[in-house]
Design an enzyme around this catalytic site. Sequence first.
Site, PDB file in Angstrom:
ATOM      1  N   SER A  19      12.686  -2.253   7.751  1.00 33.77           N
ATOM      2  CA  SER A  19      13.775  -2.935   7.062  1.00 33.77           C
ATOM      3  C   SER A  19      14.221  -2.081   5.881  1.00 33.77           C
ATOM      4  O   SER A  19      13.458  -1.264   5.371  1.00 33.77           O
ATOM      5  CB  SER A  19      13.349  -4.319   6.578  1.00 33.77           C
ATOM      6  OG  SER A  19      12.250  -4.217   5.696  1.00 33.77           O
ATOM      7  N   ILE A  63       0.829  -1.201   0.000  1.00 34.22           N
ATOM      8  CA  ILE A  63       0.000   0.000   0.000  1.00 34.22           C
ATOM      9  C   ILE A  63       0.863   1.250   0.000  1.00 34.22           C
ATOM     10  O   ILE A  63       0.600   2.206  -0.736  1.00 34.22           O
ATOM     11  CB  ILE A  63      -0.967  -0.021   1.197  1.00 34.22           C
ATOM     12  CG1 ILE A  63      -1.978  -1.162   1.028  1.00 34.22           C
ATOM     13  CG2 ILE A  63      -1.690   1.310   1.341  1.00 34.22           C
ATOM     14  CD1 ILE A  63      -2.839  -1.413   2.250  1.00 34.22           C
ATOM     15  N   GLU A  69     -12.117   2.834  17.393  1.00 33.10           N
ATOM     16  CA  GLU A  69     -13.169   2.749  16.392  1.00 33.10           C
ATOM     17  C   GLU A  69     -14.299   1.813  16.834  1.00 33.10           C
ATOM     18  O   GLU A  69     -14.029   0.739  17.372  1.00 33.10           O
ATOM     19  CB  GLU A  69     -12.517   2.204  15.111  1.00 33.10           C
ATOM     20  CG  GLU A  69     -13.289   2.400  13.845  1.00 33.10           C
ATOM     21  CD  GLU A  69     -12.425   2.076  12.627  1.00 33.10           C
ATOM     22  OE1 GLU A  69     -12.903   1.318  11.777  1.00 33.10           O
ATOM     23  OE2 GLU A  69     -11.287   2.565  12.551  1.00 33.10           O
ATOM     24  N   GLY A  84     -11.643   2.702   3.392  1.00 32.44           N
ATOM     25  CA  GLY A  84     -10.468   2.289   2.626  1.00 32.44           C
ATOM     26  C   GLY A  84     -10.714   1.342   1.473  1.00 32.44           C
ATOM     27  O   GLY A  84     -10.193   1.532   0.378  1.00 32.44           O
ATOM     28  N   HIS A 107     -13.968   4.819   7.802  1.00 33.47           N
ATOM     29  CA  HIS A 107     -13.221   3.626   7.403  1.00 33.47           C
ATOM     30  C   HIS A 107     -13.673   3.136   6.019  1.00 33.47           C
ATOM     31  O   HIS A 107     -14.171   2.026   5.846  1.00 33.47           O
ATOM     32  CB  HIS A 107     -13.390   2.502   8.437  1.00 33.47           C
ATOM     33  CG  HIS A 107     -12.251   1.532   8.425  1.00 33.47           C
ATOM     34  ND1 HIS A 107     -11.715   0.988   9.566  1.00 33.47           N
ATOM     35  CD2 HIS A 107     -11.537   0.985   7.403  1.00 33.47           C
ATOM     36  CE1 HIS A 107     -10.725   0.167   9.256  1.00 33.47           C
ATOM     37  NE2 HIS A 107     -10.614   0.152   7.942  1.00 33.47           N
ATOM     38  N   ARG A 145      -4.189   1.711  10.736  1.00 38.81           N
ATOM     39  CA  ARG A 145      -5.088   1.412  11.843  1.00 38.81           C
ATOM     40  C   ARG A 145      -5.010   2.579  12.810  1.00 38.81           C
ATOM     41  O   ARG A 145      -3.997   3.270  12.907  1.00 38.81           O
ATOM     42  CB  ARG A 145      -4.703   0.108  12.541  1.00 38.81           C
ATOM     43  CG  ARG A 145      -5.088  -1.144  11.770  1.00 38.81           C
ATOM     44  CD  ARG A 145      -6.595  -1.358  11.755  1.00 38.81           C
ATOM     45  NE  ARG A 145      -6.976  -2.621  11.148  1.00 38.81           N
ATOM     46  CZ  ARG A 145      -7.340  -2.774   9.891  1.00 38.81           C
ATOM     47  NH1 ARG A 145      -7.342  -1.709   9.083  1.00 38.81           N
ATOM     48  NH2 ARG A 145      -7.699  -3.953   9.418  1.00 38.81           N
TER      49      ARG A 145
END
Length: 313
Positions: free
Chosen positions: A177, A155, A262, A282, A280, A233
Site C-alpha cells: 500500500s 519493523i 526451519e 530476532g 532465529h 519469515r
Amino acid sequence: MKLFVSRALPDSVMEAAAEHFEVTCRETTQPMDLDECRAALAEADVILPTLGDAFGADAFPGEIRARGLANFGVGYNHIDVGAARAAGLVVTNTPGAVTDATADIALTLILMTARRAGEGERVVRSGRWGGWHPTQMLGLHVTGKTVGIVGMGRIGQAIAHRCRAGFGMEVVFYNRSDKRIDGARQLGSVSEVCAAADVVVMAVAATPETRHLIDADALSAMRPHAILVNIARGDVIDEGALIDALRDRRIAGAGLDVYENEPVVPDTLMTLENAVLLPHLGTAALEVREAMGRMALDNAIAIAEGRTPPNPV
C-alpha cells in the site's frame, strides 16, 4: 479457566499466568504437531501457541472448547486465522514488543554480512589467520549506501530509522500500500528495490502472497556487490534460488535469521562463506521475551473473560 502454553516462556511470565489460569505447559521446545493442536483445542479455554505450531485449517474440525489463540510473537503464519475464526476462536499476536529487537538483528546481519564478520571469525577460530594486511577480507562499506526495505510496517520503519540515522543511508522501499515515510522513497516493485539498493532487507509478513517474494527474477535484479538480509519469515525468499545466486557470486552475500523449512538449513547453504546464518535470534533478549509474554498473557486474559483483546489479528 485452563491455559495451554505451547512452550515454556520466561519464569516471570509463567508465574503471572499461574495467577490467572490453571496452566498446562509442554516440556519440549519443539512445535506442536496436529494431534497436539487438536487435543489442546478440545481441552483448554485459551491456547498460547508460537512459531511452528500446527494450527492449520485441519486442526479445527472436531471438538473445540478453546475460545482463542493468544499467539506469542508478531508472526502468525502457523495459524489459519480464517479457519480459527470460522470455528469461533479469537486470534491475537504481540506487535510492538518485537519491533526494536528485530530491527537490531537486521542491523547485526547487515554489518556481519557486509563486513564478512562471520567468515572472519571462522578464519580466526580455525587458526588460519596470518595477520593483518591491506587487502585482507575486503567487504562492503555500509555508510552512505542505499538500503532497500521490502515491507514498511513497524519493523521496516525501525530498520529504516537505524540505517538513515546511524549510517547515513538512503532508504528506498516497497510496500503493497502507499505509504509516506520521512526520508524514504517508495518504489513500485520489489525488483525496483532490488535494482536500486546495495542492501536489501526483507521485513514483510509471511502470507500466501509474500511466499517467494524474492525469487530468481528479484535476485537477478540485484547488483553483484549487493547483500540480502531476511528477518521476516524464511519462505518469503526462494531458498534454492538464493543458494544458486550466492554460490555463483551473482550477489555478494546474504544474512539470514530465518529459513524456508526451519529449523532445517540446507547443507549447501551452510557451506557458503558468503552466507551469515543465525538461529532465529530476532527477539532473543530476556526483557523482549518477557514483554511479548506479558502482551500474550493480556490477550489470553481478555479472551478468557469474554472481552475484546488488546491485539486481535
